[in-house]
Design an enzyme around this catalytic site. Structure first.
Site, PDB file in Angstrom:
ATOM      1  N   SER A 126       0.852  -1.175   0.000  1.00 34.53           N
ATOM      2  CA  SER A 126       0.000   0.000   0.000  1.00 34.53           C
ATOM      3  C   SER A 126       0.888   1.224   0.000  1.00 34.53           C
ATOM      4  O   SER A 126       2.090   1.141   0.198  1.00 34.53           O
ATOM      5  CB  SER A 126      -0.910   0.027   1.236  1.00 34.53           C
ATOM      6  OG  SER A 126      -0.168   0.373   2.387  1.00 34.53           O
ATOM      7  N   SER A 128       1.009   3.394   2.201  1.00 35.36           N
ATOM      8  CA  SER A 128       1.389   3.808   3.556  1.00 35.36           C
ATOM      9  C   SER A 128       2.332   2.845   4.241  1.00 35.36           C
ATOM     10  O   SER A 128       3.250   3.245   4.934  1.00 35.36           O
ATOM     11  CB  SER A 128       0.130   3.973   4.423  1.00 35.36           C
ATOM     12  OG  SER A 128      -0.578   2.749   4.484  1.00 35.36           O
ATOM     13  N   CYS A 129       2.124   1.528   4.047  1.00 36.14           N
ATOM     14  CA  CYS A 129       2.857   0.596   4.893  1.00 36.14           C
ATOM     15  C   CYS A 129       3.854  -0.266   4.161  1.00 36.14           C
ATOM     16  O   CYS A 129       4.560  -1.049   4.782  1.00 36.14           O
ATOM     17  CB  CYS A 129       1.886  -0.310   5.650  1.00 36.14           C
ATOM     18  SG  CYS A 129       1.017  -1.476   4.576  1.00 36.14           S
ATOM     19  N   GLY A 130       3.929  -0.173   2.836  1.00 40.37           N
ATOM     20  CA  GLY A 130       4.895  -1.009   2.145  1.00 40.37           C
ATOM     21  C   GLY A 130       4.389  -2.415   1.960  1.00 40.37           C
ATOM     22  O   GLY A 130       3.205  -2.648   1.799  1.00 40.37           O
ATOM     23  N   CYS A 132       2.934  -5.514   2.810  1.00 38.11           N
ATOM     24  CA  CYS A 132       2.167  -6.012   3.949  1.00 38.11           C
ATOM     25  C   CYS A 132       2.418  -7.485   4.202  1.00 38.11           C
ATOM     26  O   CYS A 132       2.097  -8.004   5.262  1.00 38.11           O
ATOM     27  CB  CYS A 132       0.673  -5.764   3.720  1.00 38.11           C
ATOM     28  SG  CYS A 132       0.268  -4.018   3.565  1.00 38.11           S
TER      29      CYS A 132
END
Length: 293
Positions: A126, A128-130, A132
């Site tokens: 994503s 935002s978080c790379g 997952c």
């Protein structure tokens, strides 16, 4: 200093917003950073027995997509050098119009061995978080990175204060939207060499590393990396894979990022703003500071 990075029109969208000031509400046009999915497919195998698999889907800001794919392949351990990558192209055989220029295929050299079980977990990232899929602590700690240089680079302590301003001066899309992260490579003398922006900080870094890979600059042992946000483990790992020994950030690092930096031999500086910053690991590369660190 290099000219600003020219981003394609697909990197931003115009929208109508209602601006409120006190009790006054007015309609106005605004610019938002674009966010669209990019599917990265992989072509691999010996001649005559080629296979094609989806490797990852990442939410990114359109632009520099081939660099993003190349950087992702390197930092995720699919390839280790430029010669293992034959080329990257936009897939012409997409089924839907909205997939056009949102699906790329990276063709690996026929000699590259690909671990299918690893591909079958189908990375999902994503903005935002790379990645997952990186939920295994063992996998995180086992991340293989090259040994970083122990003879530098050396960076003047006061030079780091200047880098965020130099970065912002070249952030074309951030100035319009305020909604993007940036990653930039500098020389130890503070010259801005390469800048990329994206809604995801990990994507911005992959674009920088991918551009360096395609230009055969790696390893980046004599470069300083500046990122606009906080520092996660993933950013430290990606920097180390590319051979970057000094990572500075406007935001804070996480505890795992600092632990990894100690293990990799990487210098991490955080909270680089308002004339101050903290050095979290391997401070010997920052010269001109108070003795005793």
């Amino acid at each position: 200093m290099p000219a600003p990075v020219l981003l394609p029109p697909t990197s931003y969208d115009y929208v109508t917003v209602h601006k409120v000031q006190g009790t006054t509400i007015t309609a106005a046009s605004d610019i938002l950073a674009a966010e669209e999915p990019l599917e990265i497919r992989l072509g691999f195998g010996p001649t005559g027995q080629r296979e094609h698999r989806t490797l990852a889907i990442t939410m990114r800001t359109p632009g520099h997509d081939f660099e993003l794919a190349a950087g992702f392949l390197l930092t995720e351990g699919i390839i280790s050098r430029r010669q293992e990558l034959h080329g990257i192209l936009y897939c012409p055989d997409v089924e839907k119009e909205e997939e056009r220029e949102n699906v790329v295929r990276a063709e690996l050299a026929s000699t590259v061995s690909v671990a299918l079980p690893r591909l079958e977990r189908h990375f999902y990232t994503s903005s935002s978080c790379g990645v997952c899929g990186k939920t295994s602590v063992e996998a995180v700690h086992a991340a293989a990175c090259p040994v970083l240089p122990t003879d530098g680079p050396y960076v003047a302590a006061d030079l780091l204060h200047q880098l965020p301003e130099r970065l912002r001066a070249q952030q074309e899309l951030f100035e319009q939207t305020g909604g993007l992260h940036a990653a930039a490579l500098f020389s130890p003398e503070g010259e801005l060499l390469l800048l990329r922006e994206d809604v995801g900080r990990h994507n911005a870094l992959d674009k920088v590393i991918g551009a360096a890979l395609l230009q055969e600059w790696l390893p980046l042992h004599r470069h300083v990396l500046l990122v606009s946000g906080r520092v996660s483990f993933e950013l430290v790992q990606k920097a180390a894979v590319a051979g970057i020994a000094v990572l500075a950030a406007v935001g804070a690092p996480s505890s795992l990022a600092v632990q990894a930096a100690h293990n990799f031999g990487l210098t991490v500086c955080g909270f680089l703003r308002q004339g101050r910053y903290n050095i979290y690991s391997h401070p010997w590369r920052i010269v001109g500071r108070t003795a005793g660190l």
